[in-house]
Design a protein around this motif. Structure first.
Motif, PDB file in Angstrom:
ATOM      1  N   ALA A 176      14.543  79.665 121.848  1.00  0.00           N
ATOM      2  CA  ALA A 176      15.162  80.252 120.664  1.00  0.00           C
ATOM      3  C   ALA A 176      15.155  81.768 120.822  1.00  0.00           C
ATOM      4  O   ALA A 176      14.523  82.308 121.716  1.00  0.00           O
ATOM      5  CB  ALA A 176      14.389  79.836 119.417  1.00  0.00           C
ATOM      6  N   GLY A 177      15.842  82.455 119.911  1.00  0.00           N
ATOM      7  CA  GLY A 177      15.837  83.906 119.901  1.00  0.00           C
ATOM      8  C   GLY A 177      17.100  84.500 120.480  1.00  0.00           C
ATOM      9  O   GLY A 177      18.019  83.811 120.883  1.00  0.00           O
ATOM     10  N   ALA A 178      17.112  85.816 120.489  1.00  0.00           N
ATOM     11  CA  ALA A 178      18.288  86.545 120.961  1.00  0.00           C
ATOM     12  C   ALA A 178      18.282  86.654 122.482  1.00  0.00           C
ATOM     13  O   ALA A 178      17.231  86.670 123.118  1.00  0.00           O
ATOM     14  CB  ALA A 178      18.310  87.936 120.344  1.00  0.00           C
ATOM     15  N   ILE A 179      19.461  86.711 123.043  1.00  0.00           N
ATOM     16  CA  ILE A 179      19.631  86.951 124.476  1.00  0.00           C
ATOM     17  C   ILE A 179      20.788  87.950 124.602  1.00  0.00           C
ATOM     18  O   ILE A 179      21.803  87.794 123.934  1.00  0.00           O
ATOM     19  CB  ILE A 179      19.903  85.646 125.265  1.00  0.00           C
ATOM     20  N   PRO A 180      20.615  89.016 125.404  1.00  0.00           N
ATOM     21  CA  PRO A 180      21.678  90.017 125.505  1.00  0.00           C
ATOM     22  C   PRO A 180      22.904  89.472 126.223  1.00  0.00           C
ATOM     23  O   PRO A 180      22.805  88.582 127.066  1.00  0.00           O
ATOM     24  CB  PRO A 180      21.024  91.153 126.305  1.00  0.00           C
ATOM     25  N   GLY A 181      24.047  90.034 125.876  1.00  0.00           N
ATOM     26  CA  GLY A 181      25.298  89.657 126.519  1.00  0.00           C
ATOM     27  C   GLY A 181      26.381  89.377 125.503  1.00  0.00           C
ATOM     28  O   GLY A 181      26.192  89.554 124.296  1.00  0.00           O
ATOM     29  N   HIS A 182      27.520  88.939 125.994  1.00  0.00           N
ATOM     30  CA  HIS A 182      28.658  88.644 125.126  1.00  0.00           C
ATOM     31  C   HIS A 182      29.586  87.649 125.827  1.00  0.00           C
ATOM     32  O   HIS A 182      29.399  87.327 127.002  1.00  0.00           O
ATOM     33  CB  HIS A 182      29.415  89.928 124.777  1.00  0.00           C
ATOM     34  N   LEU A 183      30.565  87.189 125.091  1.00  0.00           N
ATOM     35  CA  LEU A 183      31.616  86.342 125.652  1.00  0.00           C
ATOM     36  C   LEU A 183      32.864  87.186 125.839  1.00  0.00           C
ATOM     37  O   LEU A 183      33.241  87.964 124.955  1.00  0.00           O
ATOM     38  CB  LEU A 183      31.931  85.171 124.727  1.00  0.00           C
ATOM     39  N   HIS A 184      33.482  87.042 126.989  1.00  0.00           N
ATOM     40  CA  HIS A 184      34.737  87.727 127.279  1.00  0.00           C
ATOM     41  C   HIS A 184      35.847  86.688 127.081  1.00  0.00           C
ATOM     42  O   HIS A 184      35.915  85.693 127.816  1.00  0.00           O
ATOM     43  CB  HIS A 184      34.718  88.268 128.708  1.00  0.00           C
ATOM     44  N   VAL A 185      36.681  86.897 126.069  1.00  0.00           N
ATOM     45  CA  VAL A 185      37.744  85.958 125.706  1.00  0.00           C
ATOM     46  C   VAL A 185      39.087  86.616 126.031  1.00  0.00           C
ATOM     47  O   VAL A 185      39.341  87.755 125.621  1.00  0.00           O
ATOM     48  CB  VAL A 185      37.666  85.593 124.209  1.00  0.00           C
ATOM     49  N   ILE A 186      39.926  85.906 126.772  1.00  0.00           N
ATOM     50  CA  ILE A 186      41.212  86.455 127.197  1.00  0.00           C
ATOM     51  C   ILE A 186      42.337  85.487 126.840  1.00  0.00           C
ATOM     52  O   ILE A 186      42.235  84.290 127.089  1.00  0.00           O
ATOM     53  CB  ILE A 186      41.246  86.699 128.725  1.00  0.00           C
ATOM     54  N   GLY A 187      43.416  86.026 126.279  1.00  0.00           N
ATOM     55  CA  GLY A 187      44.651  85.284 126.061  1.00  0.00           C
ATOM     56  C   GLY A 187      45.632  85.637 127.168  1.00  0.00           C
ATOM     57  O   GLY A 187      45.925  86.817 127.389  1.00  0.00           O
ATOM     58  N   TRP A 188      46.103  84.628 127.888  1.00  0.00           N
ATOM     59  CA  TRP A 188      46.983  84.820 129.041  1.00  0.00           C
ATOM     60  C   TRP A 188      48.403  84.379 128.712  1.00  0.00           C
ATOM     61  O   TRP A 188      48.607  83.396 127.999  1.00  0.00           O
ATOM     62  CB  TRP A 188      46.485  83.996 130.221  1.00  0.00           C
ATOM     63  N   VAL A 201      29.095  86.851 129.653  1.00  0.00           N
ATOM     64  CA  VAL A 201      28.755  88.026 130.446  1.00  0.00           C
ATOM     65  C   VAL A 201      27.360  88.458 130.035  1.00  0.00           C
ATOM     66  O   VAL A 201      27.124  88.755 128.863  1.00  0.00           O
ATOM     67  CB  VAL A 201      29.755  89.176 130.212  1.00  0.00           C
ATOM     68  N   ASN A 202      26.428  88.476 130.971  1.00  0.00           N
ATOM     69  CA  ASN A 202      25.071  88.930 130.723  1.00  0.00           C
ATOM     70  C   ASN A 202      24.827  90.223 131.477  1.00  0.00           C
ATOM     71  O   ASN A 202      25.324  90.372 132.592  1.00  0.00           O
ATOM     72  CB  ASN A 202      24.040  87.888 131.198  1.00  0.00           C
ATOM     73  N   PRO A 203      24.045  91.159 130.885  1.00  0.00           N
ATOM     74  CA  PRO A 203      23.778  92.421 131.582  1.00  0.00           C
ATOM     75  C   PRO A 203      22.908  92.225 132.818  1.00  0.00           C
ATOM     76  O   PRO A 203      22.266  91.249 133.005  1.00  0.00           O
ATOM     77  CB  PRO A 203      23.059  93.272 130.557  1.00  0.00           C
TER      78      PRO A 203
END
Length: 116
Positions: A55-67, A114-116
């Protein structure tokens, strides 16, 4: 690991009919995603799973692309995944908006952690 899935309900608006390709990495697994068309873009939402189950936070984000149909990126968004609340419920929810003046130009969507 990449996976193409069929989309299902996500908020209101017409369902996005194109494929959504989801990818995972060693820390984050994108479990599901769906998309709905809006007048000014596409709303994408879904669930991610932390591979180690903590559980808990984890650094990073999702990269979402429309093609578009030619393989050009016409809309992008980088969005955080939610916090993983407990070991029992190891899912976190994400929501992204792909802004565009021409919703019909987006023929497929890809989602990648995407994770740092």
């Amino acid at each position: 690991m990449a996976l193409s899935i069929t989309v299902s309900g996500c908020a209101t608006g017409q369902k996005f009919r194109g494929p959504i390709t989801i990818a995972s990495n060693s820390e984050i697994i994108v479990v599901s995603a769906s998309a709905r068309q809006k007048p000014d873009g596409i709303l994408v939402g879904g669930d991610v799973h932390r591979s180690n189950g903590y559980a808990g936070a984890i650094p990073g984000h999702l990269h979402v692309i429309g093609w578009d149909g030619s393989g050009n990126a016409v809309a992008t968004a980088d969005v955080p995944w939610g916090e993983f609340m407990s070991r029992r419920f190891r899912l976190a929810y994400f929501k992204a908006f792909l802004p565009t003046n021409n919703v019909a130009a987006i023929s497929k969507i890809s989602i990648e952690p995407v994770n740092p």
